[in-house]
Scaffold this motif. Structure first.
Motif, mmCIF file in Angstrom:
data_model
loop_
_atom_site.group_PDB
_atom_site.id
_atom_site.type_symbol
_atom_site.label_atom_id
_atom_site.label_comp_id
_atom_site.label_asym_id
_atom_site.label_seq_id
_atom_site.Cartn_x
_atom_site.Cartn_y
_atom_site.Cartn_z
ATOM 1 N N THR A 8 5.073 -8.600 -1.607
ATOM 2 C CA THR A 8 5.569 -8.485 -0.299
ATOM 3 C C THR A 8 4.643 -7.674 0.669
ATOM 4 O O THR A 8 3.598 -7.024 0.297
ATOM 5 C CB THR A 8 6.906 -7.439 -0.379
ATOM 6 O OG1 THR A 8 6.621 -6.157 -0.661
ATOM 7 C CG2 THR A 8 8.020 -8.115 -1.432
ATOM 8 N N ALA A 9 5.046 -7.886 1.878
ATOM 9 C CA ALA A 9 4.266 -7.174 2.929
ATOM 10 C C ALA A 9 4.321 -5.724 2.822
ATOM 11 O O ALA A 9 3.146 -5.054 3.136
ATOM 12 C CB ALA A 9 4.731 -7.660 4.381
ATOM 13 N N GLY A 10 5.324 -5.030 2.335
ATOM 14 C CA GLY A 10 5.380 -3.816 2.154
ATOM 15 C C GLY A 10 4.579 -3.267 1.197
ATOM 16 O O GLY A 10 3.850 -2.292 1.120
ATOM 17 N N GLN A 11 4.401 -4.137 -0.048
ATOM 18 C CA GLN A 11 3.668 -3.758 -1.221
ATOM 19 C C GLN A 11 1.979 -3.688 -0.802
ATOM 20 O O GLN A 11 1.097 -3.059 -1.217
ATOM 21 C CB GLN A 11 3.896 -4.678 -2.222
ATOM 22 C CG GLN A 11 5.401 -4.425 -2.825
ATOM 23 C CD GLN A 11 5.777 -5.565 -3.806
ATOM 24 O OE1 GLN A 11 5.423 -6.700 -3.552
ATOM 25 N NE2 GLN A 11 6.529 -5.209 -5.162
ATOM 26 N N GLN A 12 1.792 -4.752 0.152
ATOM 27 C CA GLN A 12 0.470 -4.884 0.550
ATOM 28 C C GLN A 12 -0.029 -3.807 1.499
ATOM 29 O O GLN A 12 -1.065 -3.423 1.265
ATOM 30 C CB GLN A 12 0.179 -6.486 1.446
ATOM 31 C CG GLN A 12 0.268 -7.557 0.461
ATOM 32 C CD GLN A 12 0.379 -8.915 1.331
ATOM 33 O OE1 GLN A 12 0.453 -8.813 2.476
ATOM 34 N NE2 GLN A 12 0.261 -10.057 0.518
ATOM 35 N N ALA A 13 0.884 -3.433 2.214
ATOM 36 C CA ALA A 13 0.599 -2.294 3.122
ATOM 37 C C ALA A 13 0.403 -1.044 2.128
ATOM 38 O O ALA A 13 -0.562 -0.315 2.408
ATOM 39 C CB ALA A 13 1.725 -2.005 4.113
ATOM 40 N N ALA A 14 1.350 -0.946 1.372
ATOM 41 C CA ALA A 14 1.241 0.405 0.442
ATOM 42 C C ALA A 14 -0.082 0.325 -0.225
ATOM 43 O O ALA A 14 -0.605 1.352 -0.598
ATOM 44 C CB ALA A 14 2.483 0.411 -0.715
ATOM 45 N N ASP A 15 -0.201 -0.849 -1.176
ATOM 46 C CA ASP A 15 -1.722 -1.070 -1.397
ATOM 47 C C ASP A 15 -2.945 -0.722 -0.729
ATOM 48 O O ASP A 15 -3.748 0.082 -1.216
ATOM 49 C CB ASP A 15 -2.014 -2.639 -2.190
ATOM 50 C CG ASP A 15 -1.041 -2.736 -3.289
ATOM 51 O OD1 ASP A 15 -0.532 -1.745 -3.933
ATOM 52 O OD2 ASP A 15 -0.824 -3.966 -3.458
ATOM 53 N N GLY A 16 -2.889 -1.064 0.410
ATOM 54 C CA GLY A 16 -4.016 -0.832 1.428
ATOM 55 C C GLY A 16 -4.071 0.792 1.778
ATOM 56 O O GLY A 16 -5.127 1.365 1.825
ATOM 57 N N ALA A 17 -2.867 1.544 2.005
ATOM 58 C CA ALA A 17 -2.923 2.911 2.182
ATOM 59 C C ALA A 17 -3.269 3.748 0.963
ATOM 60 O O ALA A 17 -4.131 4.460 0.968
ATOM 61 C CB ALA A 17 -1.548 3.221 2.449
ATOM 62 N N LEU A 18 -3.045 3.180 -0.397
ATOM 63 C CA LEU A 18 -3.586 3.683 -1.454
ATOM 64 C C LEU A 18 -5.002 3.545 -1.622
ATOM 65 O O LEU A 18 -5.625 4.593 -1.646
ATOM 66 C CB LEU A 18 -2.829 3.063 -2.771
ATOM 67 C CG LEU A 18 -3.307 3.647 -4.023
ATOM 68 C CD1 LEU A 18 -3.122 5.117 -4.251
ATOM 69 C CD2 LEU A 18 -2.610 2.971 -5.173
ATOM 70 N N ASP A 19 -5.635 2.618 -1.180
ATOM 71 C CA ASP A 19 -7.022 2.301 -1.306
ATOM 72 C C ASP A 19 -7.674 3.050 -0.262
ATOM 73 O O ASP A 19 -8.932 3.564 -0.590
ATOM 74 C CB ASP A 19 -7.371 0.755 -1.099
ATOM 75 C CG ASP A 19 -6.896 -0.200 -2.182
ATOM 76 O OD1 ASP A 19 -6.845 0.251 -3.258
ATOM 77 O OD2 ASP A 19 -6.651 -1.425 -1.865
ATOM 78 N N ARG A 20 -7.069 3.237 0.855
ATOM 79 C CA ARG A 20 -7.564 4.044 1.918
ATOM 80 C C ARG A 20 -7.805 5.600 1.655
ATOM 81 O O ARG A 20 -8.623 6.200 1.666
ATOM 82 C CB ARG A 20 -7.043 4.131 3.262
ATOM 83 C CG ARG A 20 -7.410 2.527 3.896
ATOM 84 C CD ARG A 20 -6.885 2.464 5.270
ATOM 85 N NE ARG A 20 -5.507 2.567 5.526
ATOM 86 C CZ ARG A 20 -4.491 2.056 5.399
ATOM 87 N NH1 ARG A 20 -4.863 0.728 4.820
ATOM 88 N NH2 ARG A 20 -3.150 2.019 5.546
ATOM 89 N N ALA A 21 -6.500 6.151 0.811
ATOM 90 C CA ALA A 21 -6.491 7.270 0.252
ATOM 91 C C ALA A 21 -7.518 7.661 -0.751
ATOM 92 O O ALA A 21 -8.016 8.654 -0.779
ATOM 93 C CB ALA A 21 -5.003 7.592 -0.066
ATOM 94 N N GLN A 22 -7.596 6.675 -1.534
ATOM 95 C CA GLN A 22 -8.634 7.089 -2.778
ATOM 96 C C GLN A 22 -10.075 6.879 -2.021
ATOM 97 O O GLN A 22 -10.847 7.817 -2.881
ATOM 98 C CB GLN A 22 -8.553 5.799 -3.757
ATOM 99 C CG GLN A 22 -7.137 5.936 -4.642
ATOM 100 C CD GLN A 22 -6.946 4.622 -5.521
ATOM 101 O OE1 GLN A 22 -7.017 3.460 -5.039
ATOM 102 N NE2 GLN A 22 -6.169 4.948 -6.620
ATOM 103 N N CYS A 23 -10.518 6.017 -1.305
ATOM 104 C CA CYS A 23 -11.656 6.183 -0.719
ATOM 105 C C CYS A 23 -11.891 7.549 0.159
ATOM 106 O O CYS A 23 -12.733 8.162 0.037
ATOM 107 C CB CYS A 23 -11.899 5.016 0.319
ATOM 108 S SG CYS A 23 -12.148 3.476 -0.398
ATOM 109 N N ALA A 24 -10.847 8.181 0.727
ATOM 110 C CA ALA A 24 -10.916 9.145 1.574
ATOM 111 C C ALA A 24 -11.346 10.446 0.378
ATOM 112 O O ALA A 24 -12.077 11.292 0.794
ATOM 113 C CB ALA A 24 -9.994 9.407 2.370
#
Length: 64
Positions: A8-24
């Motif tokens: 879902t769009a929400g899952q995609q957004a959450a995955d993107g947020a998780l990726d950004r947090a892990q990179c940070a």
């Protein structure tokens, strides 16, 4: 993946947020030695300044 095999769009957004947090987190961990080195320098400078203020106070007739 969702129950029906779609993301879902929400899952995609959450995955993107998780990726950004892990990179940070990785970037912050990579900078840790530099930050700790600067913190050590600042602690020494603060201690020296405090010592100088105490000496100055005594010389002016105050109490340390």
């Amino acid at each position: 993946m969702g129950c029906r095999g779609r993301t879902t769009a929400g899952q995609q957004a959450a995955d993107g947020a998780l990726d950004r947090a892990q990179c940070a987190l990785e970037e912050a961990e990579a900078r840790r030695p530099e930050v700790e080195a600067v913190a050590r320098v600042l602690r020494v400078a603060r201690g020296e300044n405090h010592f100088a203020e105490r000496i100055s106070a005594v010389l002016r007739g105050g109490t340390p």
